[in-house]
Enzyme design. Sequence first.
Site, short mmCIF file in Angstrom:
data_model
loop_
_atom_site.label_atom_id
_atom_site.label_comp_id
_atom_site.label_asym_id
_atom_site.label_seq_id
_atom_site.Cartn_x
_atom_site.Cartn_y
_atom_site.Cartn_z
N TYR A 123 0.84 -1.21 0.00
CA TYR A 123 0.00 0.00 0.00
C TYR A 123 0.87 1.24 0.00
CZ TYR A 123 -4.97 0.01 -0.20
OH TYR A 123 -6.25 0.00 -0.68
N GLU A 126 -0.44 4.87 -0.51
CA GLU A 126 -1.21 6.10 -0.71
C GLU A 126 -0.29 7.32 -0.60
OE1 GLU A 126 -4.50 6.10 1.96
OE2 GLU A 126 -5.69 4.82 0.66
N ASP A 140 -6.27 13.44 -25.33
CA ASP A 140 -6.39 12.06 -24.87
C ASP A 140 -5.76 11.17 -25.93
OD1 ASP A 140 -7.13 9.51 -24.21
OD2 ASP A 140 -9.26 9.95 -23.92
N THR A 170 -4.08 5.75 -21.86
CA THR A 170 -3.97 4.40 -21.32
C THR A 170 -2.52 3.98 -21.52
OG1 THR A 170 -4.45 3.40 -23.43
CG2 THR A 170 -6.33 3.77 -21.97
N LYS A 226 -2.51 0.13 -24.80
CA LYS A 226 -2.91 0.02 -26.21
C LYS A 226 -1.65 0.01 -27.07
CE LYS A 226 -7.48 1.82 -25.10
NZ LYS A 226 -8.51 2.86 -25.30
N ARG A 245 -2.23 -2.87 -18.19
CA ARG A 245 -3.48 -2.09 -18.17
C ARG A 245 -3.32 -1.00 -17.13
NH1 ARG A 245 -6.97 -4.80 -21.26
NH2 ARG A 245 -8.50 -3.15 -21.35
C1 LIG Z 1 -9.50 3.31 -24.43
C2 LIG Z 1 -9.76 4.76 -24.26
C3 LIG Z 1 -10.00 5.32 -22.99
C4 LIG Z 1 -10.32 4.49 -21.78
O1 LIG Z 1 -9.43 3.61 -21.35
P1 LIG Z 1 -9.89 2.44 -20.31
O2 LIG Z 1 -8.57 1.96 -19.88
O3 LIG Z 1 -10.68 1.48 -21.11
O4 LIG Z 1 -10.67 3.09 -19.24
C5 LIG Z 1 -10.06 6.69 -22.89
N1 LIG Z 1 -9.93 7.48 -23.95
C6 LIG Z 1 -9.75 6.99 -25.19
C7 LIG Z 1 -9.60 7.92 -26.33
C8 LIG Z 1 -9.68 5.62 -25.38
O5 LIG Z 1 -9.53 5.13 -26.63
#
Ligand SMILES: *Cc1c(COP(=O)(O)O)cnc(C)c1O
Length: 416
Positions: free
Chosen positions: A52, A54, A198, A224, A227, A233
């Site tokens: 932990y 925090e 994003d 993220t 990807k 993750r």
């Molecule tokens: C995949 C994605 C997210 C969210 O990611 P999670 O890990 O699934 O919560 C946010 N913004 C965009 C543009 C995405 O493609």
Amino acid sequence: MVEAIRSVDPEVAALIEAEERRQANTIRLIASENYASSAVLSATGSVLTNKYSEGYTNKRYYQGQEVVDQIERLAIDRACDLFGAEHANVQPYSGSPANLAVYYAFCEPGDTVLGLGLPHGGHLTHGWKVNFSGRFYNAVQYSVRPDTELIDYDEVRALALEHRPKLIVAGITAYPRVVDFAAFAEIAREVGAKLLCDIAHISGLVAAGVHPSPVPHADAVSSTTHKTLRGPRGGMILCRKEHAKAINRAVFPALQGGPHNHTTAALAVALKEASTEQFKQYAQQVVTNSKVLCEGLQEAGFRLVTGGSDNHMCVVDLTPRGVFGKPVARALEKAGIVCNYNTIPYDPRKPFDPSGIRLGTPSVTSRGMKEGEMRQIASWIDRAASNMDDEAALATIAGEVAEMCAQFPAPGLPQH
Ligand SMILES: *Cc1c(COP(=O)(O)O)cnc(C)c1O
């Protein structure tokens, strides 16, 4: 690893092995998925999950952080170096919580936010009705042009001038072209809005320099880590120094408790991998493969949304072939090719049974597949779409798919 699980829980061990076989023997074209390396997987499965922590490095609420502090520091430094950012927060649990933190840092409930609509390629967290972002904020949505299917920057500017948003969100989930982050920054400056870029889908491409970086233009960049970046993750936020405090406070204590230290360690490993020449070549090949896959599909009579791809994904309009997204995605799965059905811009059909499919090349490229394999995949998709009700034909394709997969061992998977 699975051996340790088997002695305690044979049921789960068998299921994990089944998933390993599925990931080994199918062509995975879901644009948001990838294969994390064995090193990333091992860090994810490490004892760091027991701790932990925090708070932030050197400012924790529990003792015993001498190792975790060094791990989080490494991840932060590597993220800042790789993306040229002034500050990084590596604690968000995933991409959606990262976006929630940026909204929390920059907006009050009820403030106006401007994002790309989900049916036009935006994400749920960019202001869609059923999401927190559409419920707690006054979300205004921009779109793509009906003629070019490209983001309509004139509309973004007009909506920004009309609605004066606190925050503009630039980012994509189903959009196969480069996003002009500089154009968004100019609009944000003109109306005094903050800009969130994003890059959840494209962060690996940005890290490798094959997609322009939003870092010089944005107040905050969210992503993220699993990807195209090919990490565990998770999520992260990059920002200017001036926003570091607000972003950190939003992640903890406003929205989260303890960080997932095992994920932080795996992210540090992934960031190291992503800073190599090998990863640059990988990202370039992802884009090349996407273009070649598009060309193969066009030759087979499919229509590509926007006419092609500059990134890792293709959005395919099936209409000219007289078939629809959901049945095609199902037929492809029987043929060993896994993708998702997807709306096309201004789709006349329902989101649950739309006109298109979305394909992505991050996973197949991680296996070392190149242009020749992309042409082969396009021809399998063509065959499957012409034989959707012929179980034997689909099974024959699945056999051919498995044969090709066997020649391209996937990172992180044991060979079955
Ligand atoms: C995949 C994605 C997210 C969210 O990611 P999670 O890990 O699934 O919560 C946010 N913004 C965009 C543009 C995405 O493609």
